[in-house]
Motif scaffolding. Structure first.
Motif, mmCIF file in Angstrom:
data_model
loop_
_atom_site.group_PDB
_atom_site.id
_atom_site.type_symbol
_atom_site.label_atom_id
_atom_site.label_comp_id
_atom_site.label_asym_id
_atom_site.label_seq_id
_atom_site.Cartn_x
_atom_site.Cartn_y
_atom_site.Cartn_z
ATOM 1 N N LEU A 71 0.838 -1.195 0.000
ATOM 2 C CA LEU A 71 0.000 0.000 0.000
ATOM 3 C C LEU A 71 0.876 1.249 0.000
ATOM 4 O O LEU A 71 1.841 1.334 0.767
ATOM 5 N N PRO A 72 0.566 2.240 -0.821
ATOM 6 C CA PRO A 72 1.400 3.454 -0.898
ATOM 7 C C PRO A 72 1.087 4.420 0.243
ATOM 8 O O PRO A 72 0.721 5.575 0.021
ATOM 9 N N ILE A 73 1.253 3.959 1.470
ATOM 10 C CA ILE A 73 0.941 4.774 2.644
ATOM 11 C C ILE A 73 2.170 4.838 3.535
ATOM 12 O O ILE A 73 2.660 3.809 3.996
ATOM 13 N N LYS A 74 2.681 6.037 3.765
ATOM 14 C CA LYS A 74 3.886 6.215 4.563
ATOM 15 C C LYS A 74 3.616 6.941 5.874
ATOM 16 O O LYS A 74 4.556 7.249 6.616
ATOM 17 N N ASP A 75 2.336 7.240 6.159
ATOM 18 C CA ASP A 75 2.009 8.020 7.351
ATOM 19 C C ASP A 75 0.940 7.337 8.192
ATOM 20 O O ASP A 75 0.145 7.989 8.855
ATOM 21 N N ALA A 76 0.920 5.998 8.175
ATOM 22 C CA ALA A 76 -0.060 5.264 8.972
ATOM 23 C C ALA A 76 0.220 5.463 10.454
ATOM 24 O O ALA A 76 1.372 5.468 10.896
ATOM 25 N N LEU A 77 -0.838 5.623 11.224
ATOM 26 C CA LEU A 77 -0.731 5.772 12.674
ATOM 27 C C LEU A 77 -1.242 4.534 13.401
ATOM 28 O O LEU A 77 -0.753 4.177 14.465
ATOM 29 N N GLY A 78 -2.226 3.863 12.824
ATOM 30 C CA GLY A 78 -2.787 2.667 13.429
ATOM 31 C C GLY A 78 -3.522 1.851 12.387
ATOM 32 O O GLY A 78 -3.871 2.350 11.311
ATOM 33 N N VAL A 79 -3.747 0.577 12.689
ATOM 34 C CA VAL A 79 -4.453 -0.316 11.769
ATOM 35 C C VAL A 79 -5.397 -1.210 12.559
ATOM 36 O O VAL A 79 -5.180 -1.479 13.741
ATOM 37 N N THR A 80 -6.445 -1.665 11.905
ATOM 38 C CA THR A 80 -7.323 -2.670 12.473
ATOM 39 C C THR A 80 -7.942 -3.469 11.338
ATOM 40 O O THR A 80 -7.936 -3.017 10.181
ATOM 41 N N VAL A 81 -8.442 -4.643 11.658
ATOM 42 C CA VAL A 81 -9.066 -5.511 10.665
ATOM 43 C C VAL A 81 -10.493 -5.788 11.099
ATOM 44 O O VAL A 81 -10.754 -6.113 12.262
ATOM 45 N N HIS A 82 -11.429 -5.653 10.148
ATOM 46 C CA HIS A 82 -12.834 -5.936 10.442
ATOM 47 C C HIS A 82 -13.514 -6.460 9.182
ATOM 48 O O HIS A 82 -13.398 -5.852 8.107
ATOM 49 N N ASP A 83 -14.178 -7.594 9.329
ATOM 50 C CA ASP A 83 -14.970 -8.164 8.237
ATOM 51 C C ASP A 83 -14.139 -8.332 6.964
ATOM 52 O O ASP A 83 -14.588 -8.040 5.856
ATOM 53 N N GLY A 84 -12.894 -8.787 7.148
ATOM 54 C CA GLY A 84 -12.040 -9.062 6.006
ATOM 55 C C GLY A 84 -11.395 -7.852 5.365
ATOM 56 O O GLY A 84 -10.755 -7.972 4.315
ATOM 57 N N ARG A 85 -11.522 -6.683 6.002
ATOM 58 C CA ARG A 85 -10.935 -5.462 5.443
ATOM 59 C C ARG A 85 -9.936 -4.852 6.422
ATOM 60 O O ARG A 85 -10.130 -4.913 7.633
ATOM 61 N N LEU A 86 -8.883 -4.284 5.864
ATOM 62 C CA LEU A 86 -7.872 -3.593 6.657
ATOM 63 C C LEU A 86 -8.194 -2.102 6.682
ATOM 64 O O LEU A 86 -8.317 -1.467 5.636
ATOM 65 N N TYR A 87 -8.349 -1.557 7.889
ATOM 66 C CA TYR A 87 -8.621 -0.123 8.052
ATOM 67 C C TYR A 87 -7.378 0.551 8.608
ATOM 68 O O TYR A 87 -6.744 0.045 9.539
ATOM 69 N N ILE A 88 -7.033 1.681 8.032
ATOM 70 C CA ILE A 88 -5.790 2.387 8.377
ATOM 71 C C ILE A 88 -6.117 3.802 8.842
ATOM 72 O O ILE A 88 -6.830 4.549 8.169
ATOM 73 N N MET A 89 -5.589 4.152 10.021
ATOM 74 C CA MET A 89 -5.694 5.518 10.506
ATOM 75 C C MET A 89 -4.396 6.235 10.141
ATOM 76 O O MET A 89 -3.295 5.733 10.438
ATOM 77 N N ARG A 90 -4.530 7.396 9.489
ATOM 78 C CA ARG A 90 -3.348 8.099 9.017
ATOM 79 C C ARG A 90 -3.149 9.409 9.778
ATOM 80 O O ARG A 90 -4.080 9.989 10.322
ATOM 81 N N GLN A 91 -1.895 9.829 9.807
ATOM 82 C CA GLN A 91 -1.537 11.095 10.440
ATOM 83 C C GLN A 91 -0.571 11.824 9.509
ATOM 84 O O GLN A 91 0.642 11.738 9.676
#
Length: 215
Positions: free
Chosen positions: A188-208
């Protein structure tokens, strides 16, 4: 829900050695004594049988395991550094660790290291992941089956300047495979992730996103 009380004085470690199990049904509290006072237990993981705990605040702290039924406590010495995250998944305990990279020789380069220990229920080391090339520390991680997603909070030493500044060449989310032992930055082209979680087969990313100059 499991929590570790830190005491009432933020400048002094609390005298307790307990981890508290709080029932979400009736809010009843069941304490587990971990056997080491004033350790400031701030990293926890649990499974059906054990409570695992350690301290990020006190580098060099051991890993503790308390049997929920008998109260028996087992200690395991860990490599030099601090435990930044504990995670139980798929029959394994994952201890994310980092150190300050302070060399024995004052003239040597200060290079922080980052690793993950994969342990079985008896605290035997199954595998060790070296994440130093991907980031200096991991404070947030989530498991999805055999796959772990770890968020690196600082770029690797190779990308840091004289003042510790730098940027990630790839994603700051590292993907670990607990079955094969492979580790690599996320595609994933994300270099500023702050946190992650998984729900219902999907990855959710909190960015800062980094704050930009304004005015």
């Amino acid at each position: 829900m499991y929590v570790a009380p830190l005491g009432t004085d933020k400048f002094e470690f609390g005298p307790t050695d307990e981890v508290l199990e709080i029932s979400l049904a009736d809010l009843s509290v069941r304490p587990f004594k971990m056997g080491v006072e004033r350790m400031r237990l701030d990293r926890l993981a649990v499974n059906d049988r054990y409570v695992f705990a350690s301290s990020w605040s006190l580098p060099g702290s051991p890993l503790l395991r308390c049997d929920k039924q008998t109260g028996e406590v087992t200690q395991k010495a860990l490599p030099e550094g601090s435990v930044t995250q504990l995670l139980w998944s798929g029959g394994s305990l994952f201890a994310f660790m980092t150190d300050e990279g302070i060399p024995d020789d004052p003239s040597a380069e200060n290079v922080p290291s980052s690793r993950v220990l994969q342990l079985d229920e008896e605290l035997n080391t199954v595998r060790e992941f070296d994440l130093t090339l991907y980031g200096a520390s991991v404070y947030r991680a989530i498991a999805d089956g055999d796959t772990l997603y770890a968020v690196c909070s600082a770029p690797p030493a190779s990308a840091q300047g004289a003042e510790g500044e730098g940027s990630f060449d790839a994603s700051n989310i590292v993907v670990l495979n607990a079955r094969t032992g492979e580790a690599a930055p996320s595609s994933l082209p994300i270099k500023d992730a702050l946190g992650v979680t998984v729900h219902d087969g999907r990855l959710y990313i909190m960015r800062q996103p980094a704050a930009g100059a304004a005015g």
